[in-house]
Structure formats: C-alpha cells, structure tokens
Design an enzyme around this catalytic site. Structure first.
Site, PDB file in Angstrom:
ATOM      1  N   GLU A 164       6.810  -6.943  -5.107  1.00 45.55           N
ATOM      2  CA  GLU A 164       7.500  -5.720  -4.719  1.00 45.55           C
ATOM      3  C   GLU A 164       8.449  -5.434  -5.875  1.00 45.55           C
ATOM      4  O   GLU A 164       8.442  -6.161  -6.860  1.00 45.55           O
ATOM      5  CB  GLU A 164       8.225  -5.911  -3.376  1.00 45.55           C
ATOM      6  CG  GLU A 164       7.229  -6.190  -2.247  1.00 45.55           C
ATOM      7  CD  GLU A 164       7.887  -6.469  -0.904  1.00 45.55           C
ATOM      8  OE1 GLU A 164       8.811  -5.747  -0.532  1.00 45.55           O
ATOM      9  OE2 GLU A 164       7.464  -7.417  -0.234  1.00 45.55           O
ATOM     10  N   LYS A 167       6.730  -0.115  -8.573  1.00 44.58           N
ATOM     11  CA  LYS A 167       6.084  -1.415  -8.766  1.00 44.58           C
ATOM     12  C   LYS A 167       5.167  -1.417  -9.990  1.00 44.58           C
ATOM     13  O   LYS A 167       4.391  -2.348 -10.185  1.00 44.58           O
ATOM     14  CB  LYS A 167       5.272  -1.793  -7.519  1.00 44.58           C
ATOM     15  CG  LYS A 167       6.089  -1.825  -6.225  1.00 44.58           C
ATOM     16  CD  LYS A 167       5.217  -2.124  -5.016  1.00 44.58           C
ATOM     17  CE  LYS A 167       5.945  -1.793  -3.726  1.00 44.58           C
ATOM     18  NZ  LYS A 167       5.072  -1.950  -2.542  1.00 44.58           N
ATOM     19  N   ARG A 179      -0.245  -3.856   9.069  1.00 44.02           N
ATOM     20  CA  ARG A 179       0.542  -4.858   8.354  1.00 44.02           C
ATOM     21  C   ARG A 179       1.318  -5.744   9.321  1.00 44.02           C
ATOM     22  O   ARG A 179       1.901  -5.243  10.292  1.00 44.02           O
ATOM     23  CB  ARG A 179       1.559  -4.195   7.404  1.00 44.02           C
ATOM     24  CG  ARG A 179       0.979  -3.155   6.464  1.00 44.02           C
ATOM     25  CD  ARG A 179      -0.081  -3.693   5.529  1.00 44.02           C
ATOM     26  NE  ARG A 179       0.393  -4.798   4.716  1.00 44.02           N
ATOM     27  CZ  ARG A 179       1.083  -4.681   3.583  1.00 44.02           C
ATOM     28  NH1 ARG A 179       1.371  -3.483   3.105  1.00 44.02           N
ATOM     29  NH2 ARG A 179       1.464  -5.746   2.910  1.00 44.02           N
TER      30      ARG A 179
END
Length: 274
Positions: free
Chosen positions: A3, A58, A262
């Site tokens: 991340e 990112k 997720r």
DNA sequence: TTTACTGTTGCAGT
DNA sequence: AACTGCAACAGTAA
C-alpha cells in the site's frame, strides 16, 4: 507488500541505490507484464539514466531521460539489488542491469505487477486515465472535494476508499485501520455518512498513512530482506488481522466479514452501521 | 485432496 | 453511468 507506506519505503530505498545509474540492458521473462511489447520496452530503457525515483499513489515512477518507467507492485511485487551473482529464482521476472555491475531484479510470485514506459509529457494523462485521486496529505487531499464525492455515491465506504478515486494509496489493511479509528462500519454507504464522520475519515486517512510511512510500512505474511521490507507498522495495527481478539477500546471481539470480496476486520460494537 | 484465502486492479456484464 | 464479480497467478493454511 504494497500500500502507499510500503511503496514509499521501497521508493526511498531505490532512490539511494539506483539514482544516477544507467540502465545497460533489460531482460523480461514475463512479456505480458510490460507495456508496450518487450522489444520496444527494452529498447527504450537501454542507455537511459535513472535520474530520480518518485511515487504517485501506489505507483513507482523511475524518471529517465526522455521517458518514465511506471511500476506497480500489485499484491506481491518486490525489488532486490544484487552486486554480483544473481541467484536462480523462478519468481525473478525482470532484470535491469545497471552500470556498476549491479542488477536490479523485480520479483513477483503472482505475476500481477505491471511496467509501463511512457513519454514524460504523458504523465498527467496517464494518471487521469487511471482516475487516480489526490495524495493523502493536508496539502493535496481536499476535504470539500472528498465530502462532495461521498455525498454522490451509494457505494459502501470501504469499497469506495479502496477504489483510489477519492484518495490514492489506501489498501485493504489501512482502510480497515482508518474505519476502526473513525468508528465507521465498513458497509455503511458513502452518502449516508454525516459530515462529521466524513471529516473524521479524512483526518484519519492522513494521520494513519503518515504514521505508517514513518514506521516504514507493515511487514505481515512472510518475506523480509527486500528493499525496505523491515517495516514495523504491523506492531501498531488495531483491527487488521485481529479476528477473534478483543477491541482495544471496548473489549468486544473483532469480527471478520467480506465486503466487496475483500476480507474486512471491524469491531461490531465500536463500528455500528447507521 | 480440495477449497478458501491472500497488502491489487481492470474489465465484462448488469 | 455506476456498481459487482471475477480473472490474472501462485502459494499457504485449514
């Protein structure tokens, strides 16, 4: 790994190790990771100097002479630098031979990572096409813009924060941490949040990502030894990976559910859906 | 041995 | 247009 805090940590490592070096040769063993095709990719890069290593969200950006090399690590991408022999490893996919007999190796078990070479002039268009939101800093991350986008959306707040359009750099770990710190249920719809809750989320995003950068990212699940992989942020997480443990604020058992596909950790007492 | 899970994103389908 | 689910891939844990 990556991340924003992990990518930033890697960027800082790379900056020290490869700035000022010239890319002598490039070997790509997994052609579909690079854009455009391998031949053009290698041909463009060979002979270019790495003048700088930047980051946007990112994405890692190697600033060359006429081009930018944009690298995304996705789930498991890593960089390693070897100064002599490169060991055999079936997950080493891209090799950048640099001028002082050093080889920068890209390792990626799942082969999800991407490399794109673009003209310097096309950087703005590149990130616009990706719909990439602002950096999570007080200067870049505008509160009013954030609130307005939330008010227009019926997405669940967790999925919305993950899509990189509101703000760039959050992933599964830090979204769970931000929502826990903000007392927000991950399935609450964006437009149903109060303004105070939106302000709180905005504040916590900036605070937590800044802290995670200072801790050099989180090293969970396996691995060490790559550039910048000695983070200690994992010691400061409050909900991610804490399923079955007690919430530090109210002692309720942390729960895990699926949100938008997720894995999602939250405190069922502190984080109530309105 | 299967199945589900994994720090991500883009695309097909509704 | 906006949103959801799944695929890309390989390894690990249950």
């Amino acid at each position: 790994m990556p991340e924003l805090p992990e990518v930033e940590t890697i960027r800082r490592g790379l900056e020290q190790l490869v700035c000022g070096k010239i890319i002598k040769t490039v070997d790509v063993l997994v052609p579909n990771m690079v854009t455009p095709n391998v031949d053009i990719f290698s041909k463009i890069l060979e002979g270019q100097m790495i003048n700088n290593v930047r980051r946007r969200g990112k994405y890692l950006i190697f600033e060359l002479d006429a081009y930018l090399l944009i690298s995304h690590l996705r789930m498991e991408g890593k960089y390693l630098l070897f100064t002599d022999e490169v060991p055999q490893n079936k997950h080493f996919h891209v090799f950048f031979k640099l001028d002082t007999d050093t080889i920068l190796v890209y390792q990626d078990v799942r082969k999800f990572g991407t490399f794109e070479v673009i003209l310097k002039a096309d950087e703005k268009a590149f990130f616009k096409q990706k719909k990439l939101g602002p950096e999570p800093t007080p200067e870049q991350f505008d509160l009013d813009g954030f609130i307005n986008k939330l008010l227009c959306s019926s997405k669940m707040i967790k999925s919305h924060l993950l899509d990189q359009t509101l703000v760039s750099g959050l992933g599964n770990i830090y979204v769970d941490e931000v929502l826990w710190a903000s007392y927000i249920h991950p399935e609450q719809l964006s437009r149903t949040l109060t303004i105070e809750q939106m302000k709180q989320i905005h504040y916590q995003i900036i605070r937590i990502l800044k802290m995670a950068v200072e801790k050099r990212g989180a090293t969970i699940r396996t691995y060490r030894n790559a550039l910048g992989e000695d983070g200690i942020m994992q010691n400061y997480l409050n909900v991610y990976g804490k399923t079955g443990q007690c919430c530090l604020r109210c002692n309720t058992v942390i729960n895990k559910i699926k949100v938008g596909g997720r894995g999602t950790h939250f405190c069922p007492k502190c984080q109530i859906k309105q």
